[in-house]
Design an enzyme around this catalytic site. Structure first.
Site, mmCIF file in Angstrom:
data_model
loop_
_atom_site.group_PDB
_atom_site.id
_atom_site.type_symbol
_atom_site.label_atom_id
_atom_site.label_comp_id
_atom_site.label_asym_id
_atom_site.label_seq_id
_atom_site.Cartn_x
_atom_site.Cartn_y
_atom_site.Cartn_z
ATOM 1 C CE1 TYR A 24 -103.831 -58.586 9.871
ATOM 2 C CE2 TYR A 24 -103.529 -58.043 7.551
ATOM 3 C CZ TYR A 24 -103.780 -57.650 8.843
ATOM 4 O OH TYR A 24 -103.971 -56.327 9.125
ATOM 5 C CG ASN A 46 -101.472 -55.471 20.117
ATOM 6 O OD1 ASN A 46 -101.180 -55.654 21.291
ATOM 7 N ND2 ASN A 46 -100.589 -55.111 19.205
ATOM 8 C CB CYS A 54 -100.798 -55.176 15.491
ATOM 9 S SG CYS A 54 -101.339 -53.628 16.191
ATOM 10 C CG HIS A 55 -97.054 -50.835 12.955
ATOM 11 N ND1 HIS A 55 -96.750 -51.026 14.294
ATOM 12 C CD2 HIS A 55 -95.887 -50.519 12.339
ATOM 13 C CE1 HIS A 55 -95.447 -50.825 14.461
ATOM 14 N NE2 HIS A 55 -94.902 -50.524 13.292
ATOM 15 C CD GLU A 86 -91.745 -49.825 12.178
ATOM 16 O OE1 GLU A 86 -91.910 -50.841 11.460
ATOM 17 O OE2 GLU A 86 -92.155 -49.753 13.347
#
Length: 107
Positions: A24, A46, A54-55, A86
């Protein structure tokens, strides 16, 4: 409707590829903002998720941070599952591979 600040945050976040994360604070710095909380608020709203990922934003202490305005529960579990899909893993509440954190250019 998104604000100019939110659009700037979302545009910068598009530069974080699958398998990488940013913080952030780093995202705030990249968009010229001094408040990582303001970035978190923008991400909470979002409307373009998951296209704007955003994750992929975590806390500076390498903890997962929040997701969808929540710091625990189903929302946080969803974030951790997205990241795991991911290849981004957390152990004992911290990012297992800190080298996955990336810096961003200024936007």
């Amino acid at each position: 409707m998104t604000t100019p600040f939110e659009r700037k945050v979302y545009a910068a976040l598009l530069h974080v590829p699958c398998g990488r994360v940013t913080t952030y604070a780093e995202l705030a710095r990249a968009v010229g903002c001094r408040s990582s909380r303001a970035v978190g608020q923008a991400l909470k709203r979002n409307p373009f998720a998951p296209m704007v990922p955003c994750h992929r934003v975590i806390s500076s202490d390498l903890g997962p941070g929040g997701f969808r305005g929540r710091m625990r529960g189903p929302a946080l579990r969803a974030k951790l599952l997205l990241l795991k899909s991911e290849g981004v893993l957390f152990r004992r509440g911290r990012l297992a591979e800190p080298e996955r954190v990336m810096s961003l250019p200024r936007f």
